[in-house]
Design an enzyme around this catalytic site. Structure first.
Site, PDB file in Angstrom:
ATOM      1  N   ARG A  52       0.790  -1.231   0.000  1.00 55.45           N
ATOM      2  CA  ARG A  52       0.000   0.000   0.000  1.00 55.45           C
ATOM      3  C   ARG A  52       0.821   1.280   0.000  1.00 55.45           C
ATOM      4  NH1 ARG A  52      -2.060  -3.529   3.511  1.00 55.45           N
ATOM      5  NH2 ARG A  52      -4.168  -4.286   3.203  1.00 55.45           N
ATOM      6  N   GLN A 119       4.279  -8.980  10.262  1.00 50.94           N
ATOM      7  CA  GLN A 119       3.222  -9.231   9.271  1.00 50.94           C
ATOM      8  C   GLN A 119       3.844  -9.765   7.990  1.00 50.94           C
ATOM      9  OE1 GLN A 119      -0.066  -6.048   9.426  1.00 50.94           O
ATOM     10  NE2 GLN A 119       1.764  -4.917   9.938  1.00 50.94           N
ATOM     11  N   HIS A 139       1.173 -13.593   9.631  1.00 50.54           N
ATOM     12  CA  HIS A 139       0.619 -13.871   8.299  1.00 50.54           C
ATOM     13  C   HIS A 139       1.333 -15.020   7.583  1.00 50.54           C
ATOM     14  CE1 HIS A 139      -1.137  -9.533   8.280  1.00 50.54           C
ATOM     15  NE2 HIS A 139      -1.873 -10.385   8.961  1.00 50.54           N
ATOM     16  N   CYS A 147      -1.517 -27.492   2.121  1.00 50.94           N
ATOM     17  CA  CYS A 147      -2.660 -28.033   1.381  1.00 50.94           C
ATOM     18  C   CYS A 147      -3.948 -27.535   2.024  1.00 50.94           C
ATOM     19  CB  CYS A 147      -2.636 -29.563   1.396  1.00 50.94           C
ATOM     20  SG  CYS A 147      -4.156 -30.252   0.690  1.00 50.94           S
ATOM     21  N   CYS A 150      -5.960 -31.047   3.294  1.00 51.88           N
ATOM     22  CA  CYS A 150      -5.506 -31.909   4.404  1.00 51.88           C
ATOM     23  C   CYS A 150      -4.563 -31.183   5.364  1.00 51.88           C
ATOM     24  CB  CYS A 150      -4.854 -33.187   3.875  1.00 51.88           C
ATOM     25  SG  CYS A 150      -3.241 -32.939   3.087  1.00 51.88           S
ATOM     26  N   CYS A 175      -3.114 -35.749  -0.963  1.00 56.59           N
ATOM     27  CA  CYS A 175      -4.577 -35.905  -1.084  1.00 56.59           C
ATOM     28  C   CYS A 175      -5.150 -35.285  -2.354  1.00 56.59           C
ATOM     29  CB  CYS A 175      -5.274 -35.307   0.139  1.00 56.59           C
ATOM     30  SG  CYS A 175      -5.319 -33.510   0.127  1.00 56.59           S
ATOM     31  N   ASN A 238       7.461   5.105  10.323  1.00 56.23           N
ATOM     32  CA  ASN A 238       6.920   4.775   8.995  1.00 56.23           C
ATOM     33  C   ASN A 238       7.129   5.983   8.082  1.00 56.23           C
ATOM     34  OD1 ASN A 238       5.478   2.611   7.583  1.00 56.23           O
ATOM     35  ND2 ASN A 238       3.881   4.124   7.252  1.00 56.23           N
TER      36      ASN A 238
HETATM   37  P1  NAD Z   1       1.675  -1.914   3.833  1.00 54.37           P
HETATM   38  O1  NAD Z   1       2.085  -2.266   2.445  1.00 54.37           O
HETATM   39  O2  NAD Z   1       0.244  -1.699   4.135  1.00 54.37           O
HETATM   40  O3  NAD Z   1       2.459  -0.621   4.351  1.00 54.37           O
HETATM   41  C1  NAD Z   1       3.831  -0.540   4.347  1.00 54.37           C
HETATM   42  C2  NAD Z   1       4.197   0.856   4.873  1.00 54.37           C
HETATM   43  O4  NAD Z   1       5.618   0.944   4.948  1.00 54.37           O
HETATM   44  C3  NAD Z   1       3.717   1.992   3.963  1.00 54.37           C
HETATM   45  O5  NAD Z   1       3.036   2.956   4.741  1.00 54.37           O
HETATM   46  C4  NAD Z   1       5.012   2.559   3.377  1.00 54.37           C
HETATM   47  O6  NAD Z   1       4.964   3.951   3.161  1.00 54.37           O
HETATM   48  C5  NAD Z   1       6.015   2.212   4.463  1.00 54.37           C
HETATM   49  N1  NAD Z   1       7.384   2.049   3.982  1.00 54.37           N
HETATM   50  C6  NAD Z   1       7.807   1.378   2.884  1.00 54.37           C
HETATM   51  N2  NAD Z   1       9.156   1.396   2.820  1.00 54.37           N
HETATM   52  C7  NAD Z   1       9.598   2.130   3.881  1.00 54.37           C
HETATM   53  C8  NAD Z   1      10.883   2.527   4.354  1.00 54.37           C
HETATM   54  N3  NAD Z   1      12.004   2.140   3.735  1.00 54.37           N
HETATM   55  N4  NAD Z   1      10.955   3.290   5.464  1.00 54.37           N
HETATM   56  C9  NAD Z   1       9.824   3.678   6.112  1.00 54.37           C
HETATM   57  N5  NAD Z   1       8.579   3.313   5.738  1.00 54.37           N
HETATM   58  C10 NAD Z   1       8.465   2.552   4.623  1.00 54.37           C
HETATM   59  O7  NAD Z   1       2.283  -3.004   4.759  1.00 54.37           O
HETATM   60  P2  NAD Z   1       1.644  -3.752   5.939  1.00 54.37           P
HETATM   61  O8  NAD Z   1       0.873  -2.814   6.828  1.00 54.37           O
HETATM   62  O9  NAD Z   1       2.706  -4.553   6.519  1.00 54.37           O
HETATM   63  O10 NAD Z   1       0.509  -4.674   5.255  1.00 54.37           O
HETATM   64  C11 NAD Z   1       0.695  -5.398   4.084  1.00 54.37           C
HETATM   65  C12 NAD Z   1       0.431  -6.895   4.271  1.00 54.37           C
HETATM   66  O11 NAD Z   1       0.941  -7.555   3.137  1.00 54.37           O
HETATM   67  C13 NAD Z   1       1.204  -7.448   5.426  1.00 54.37           C
HETATM   68  O12 NAD Z   1       0.302  -7.804   6.383  1.00 54.37           O
HETATM   69  C14 NAD Z   1       1.973  -8.649   4.873  1.00 54.37           C
HETATM   70  O13 NAD Z   1       1.314  -9.832   5.218  1.00 54.37           O
HETATM   71  C15 NAD Z   1       1.904  -8.544   3.414  1.00 54.37           C
HETATM   72  N6  NAD Z   1       3.163  -8.199   2.721  1.00 54.37           N
HETATM   73  C16 NAD Z   1       4.357  -8.743   3.134  1.00 54.37           C
HETATM   74  C17 NAD Z   1       5.537  -8.433   2.478  1.00 54.37           C
HETATM   75  C18 NAD Z   1       6.818  -9.042   2.960  1.00 54.37           C
HETATM   76  O14 NAD Z   1       6.799 -10.136   3.524  1.00 54.37           O
HETATM   77  N7  NAD Z   1       7.960  -8.379   2.777  1.00 54.37           N
HETATM   78  C19 NAD Z   1       5.513  -7.547   1.402  1.00 54.37           C
HETATM   79  C20 NAD Z   1       4.284  -7.023   0.981  1.00 54.37           C
HETATM   80  C21 NAD Z   1       3.117  -7.344   1.678  1.00 54.37           C
END
Ligand code: NAD
Length: 270
Positions: A52, A119, A139, A147, A150, A175, A238
């Protein structure tokens, strides 16, 4: 100690992000049970895009959200086919931990880290050196498959080898059920023991650092108000405002790679 400005204050901020990071560093030094919550933002410097943020996968391509929704995934073989192709090229396979991940390893080495709720599904915290038993993956992980029928779990690499060999939608070898990455898709329930553990840690925290998350995905984001209700100080770092800036004691809008090493006491020479 003066209260640092919050985003809701009418007057312009008088405390710079650097000063706020210094305050957070002092709180880390004084804390006994730091709990860290990380989101996709901590891994962008490793080359894994978030969903996002301004360059996020869904921001640039809203249709990509379908592959993360369990209802589309189970109902539509074409969505699964696209998901397997996308997994073949997932940036996690080549990503390396960055300074943000290393900062949290430093926190653990200093004996301050009570728990690390993530997350993220990329396992970069464990690869960086955090103890697996400190990490709570709310997550799941993209490095395993599961799977749907199963519940058998197996390495992602085995399933990807079958896709490379020509299977477009590999089924469970036990399965015949639908396989998916062992991550929590939208519309899918979290694993109760895992999310319970995350909330337990947040109740025990005396300081919570929420790093690189929009704090808009529930129930995971709920650990922040939970920690606050139980007396923890809250620090949010953030790049952009989050849904919970109002309840934080310190909000730093800045780059994780710049501020988290300072907050956690990671030496420039580390
Ligand atoms: P999000 O994508 O909703 O938000 C990420 C936030 O991090 C944003 O507000 C962005 O502006 C900020 N950001 C990005 N790079 C940054 C930096 N270098 N310094 C400071 N801020 C920075 O992420 P979320 O709230 O974690 O939710 C997304 C869901 O998608 C997660 O729950 C996760 O399960 C999954 N996801 C995981 C990965 C991964 O494993 N790396 C990547 C993408 C999404």
């Amino acid at each position: 100690m003066p209260r640092p400005p919050r985003s809701s204050d009418a007057s312009p901020p008088t405390v710079s992000p650097t000063d706020q990071a210094e305050l957070a560093r002092q709180w880390v030094d004084a804390a006994h049970r730091v709990v860290v919550l990380t989101g996709a933002g901590i891994s962008t410097d490793s080359g894994i895009p978030d969903f996002r943020g301004p360059q996020g996968i869904w921001t640039r391509n809203p249709a990509a959200e379908k592959m993360s929704d369990i209802r589309y995934y189970l109902a539509d073989p074409e969505v699964r086919k696209a998901a397997w192709q996308s997994r073949l090229h997932h940036p996690a396979w080549t990503a390396r931990p960055n300074r943000g991940h290393q900062a949290i390893v430093a926190l653990e080495k200093r004996g301050r880290l009570h728990g690390l709720i993530t997350q993220n599904i990329d396992e970069l915290h464990q690869i960086a050196g955090n103890s697996p038993d400190k990490v709570v993956e709310v997550h799941g992980t993209v490095r395993r498959v599961m799977c749907w029928q199963c519940g058998t779990r197996s390495p992602m690499e085995d399933a990807l080898a079958r896709v490379r060999a020509g299977e477009t939608d590999p089924a469970c070898t036990r399965c015949g059920g639908i396989l998916k990455s062992d991550t929590i898709s939208f519309g899918q329930n979290l694993v109760p023991e895992v999310i319970d553990k995350a909330f337990e840690l947040s109740r025990e925290a005396d300081l919570m650092l929420a790093i690189g998350s929009t704090l808009s995905v529930y129930p995971a984001a709920g650990v922040v108000p939970q920690a606050k209700e139980n007396g923890a100080r809250i620090v949010i770092l953030n790049a952009e405002p989050t849904a919970m800036d109002e309840l934080a004691d310190v909000v730093i809008h800045g780059a994780i790679g710049e501020f988290l090493p300072r907050i956690c006491g990671l030496d420039d020479t580390d």
